[in-house]
Design an enzyme around this catalytic site. Structure first.
Site, PDB file in Angstrom:
ATOM      1  CG  PHE A 299       7.932  -7.694  10.606  1.00  0.00           C
ATOM      2  CD1 PHE A 299       7.522  -7.233   9.366  1.00  0.00           C
ATOM      3  CD2 PHE A 299       7.248  -8.758  11.184  1.00  0.00           C
ATOM      4  CE1 PHE A 299       6.456  -7.818   8.700  1.00  0.00           C
ATOM      5  CE2 PHE A 299       6.180  -9.355  10.520  1.00  0.00           C
ATOM      6  CZ  PHE A 299       5.792  -8.886   9.277  1.00  0.00           C
TER       7      PHE A 299
ATOM      8  CG  ASP B 288       7.248  -0.499   5.708  1.00  0.00           C
ATOM      9  OD1 ASP B 288       8.223   0.193   5.383  1.00  0.00           O
ATOM     10  OD2 ASP B 288       7.384  -1.628   6.189  1.00  0.00           O
TER      11      ASP B 288
ATOM     12  CD  GLU C 113      -3.246   0.065   4.464  1.00  0.00           C
ATOM     13  OE1 GLU C 113      -3.377  -0.790   5.362  1.00  0.00           O
ATOM     14  OE2 GLU C 113      -2.734  -0.197   3.375  1.00  0.00           O
ATOM     15  CG  ASP C 114      -2.193  -2.935   8.048  1.00  0.00           C
ATOM     16  OD1 ASP C 114      -1.937  -2.128   7.129  1.00  0.00           O
ATOM     17  OD2 ASP C 114      -1.874  -4.147   7.976  1.00  0.00           O
TER      18      ASP C 114
ATOM     19  NE  ARG D 257      -4.221 -11.292   8.173  1.00  0.00           N
ATOM     20  CZ  ARG D 257      -3.544 -10.393   7.479  1.00  0.00           C
ATOM     21  NH1 ARG D 257      -3.354  -9.185   7.962  1.00  0.00           N
ATOM     22  NH2 ARG D 257      -3.050 -10.697   6.293  1.00  0.00           N
TER      23      ARG D 257
END
Ligand code: IMP
Length: 185
Positions: free
Chosen positions: A157, A108, A104-105, A170
């Site tokens: 963020f 959160d 996963e990136d 990206r």
């Protein structure tokens, strides 16, 4: 690295450099190699955000018998989690009896990750591990703790190295953080 970039009218500043990323991806890859050597791991990469991390990580792990597949599971619009978990799509690989590593990136709230773990456990893999580029532990709503984390960060963020703001940024080789939130990591 650019000093400041603007995306959708918001200013972002450098946060994690490509060199730091390379170093930590290499560390995580070493941990995975140690845990899964002699296995034929299945890397299950969560699109879109993980595509660059996955490409670097999987090459660095260097287990030639590994398999790679891609799924989608997005719950984000703009800068706030919608809290809605959507359906997992694109999983055609048979996972029963396999050693699976989710890639996963970012974790959160952990809602996506927990849902994905539950979903995949039902497919009866031999082992199931979770690797993430970034983890925001203070944001957790689930208590989910990934097995492998390249960077633990405060709730900010960020964009770049696969992570987006409304589909943009990206491509950036470094990670940027929104300007108002640049205190310590
Ligand atoms: P969670 O379900 O709240 O853990 O959200 C995970 C997903 O939210 C990630 O796969 C990202 O797509 C997105 N996300 C969370 N934080 C950020 C961020 O700082 N930048 C870009 N996307 C983020």
């Amino acid at each position: 690295m650019e000093k400041e970039i603007t995306i959708n009218g918001l200013t972002f500043v450098p946060y994690i450099s490509r060199d730091e990323i390379r170093e930590q991806v290499s560390r995580v890859a070493g941990e995975i190699r140690r845990d899964l050597s002699g296995c034929e791991p299945v890397f299950l990469c969560v699109l879109n955000g993980s595509f660059i991390f996955a490409a670097d990580l999987i090459r660095e792990v260097g287990i030639d018998d590994c398999h790679v597949c891609f799924v989608r599971y997005s719950s984000y619009e703009g800068m706030n989690s919608s809290g809605k978990i959507k359906q997992l799509i694109g999983l055609t690989e048979e996972l029963e009896g396999k050693d699976v590593v989710i890639v996963e990136d970012i974790v959160d709230t952990g809602l996506t990750a927990s849902n994905l773990m539950d979903d995949l456990r039902r497919r009866r893999p031999r082992s199931l591990r979770f690797a993430t580029l970034l983890h925001k532990p203070e944001c957790t709503k689930t208590g989910f703790i990934p097995d492998y984390v390249a960077f633990s960060i405060h709730p900010r963020f960020i964009v770049g190295y696969g992570l987006d703001l409304d589909g943009k940024a990206r491509n950036l080789p470094d990670i940027y953080v929104i300007k108002e939130e640049t205190e310590d990591r």
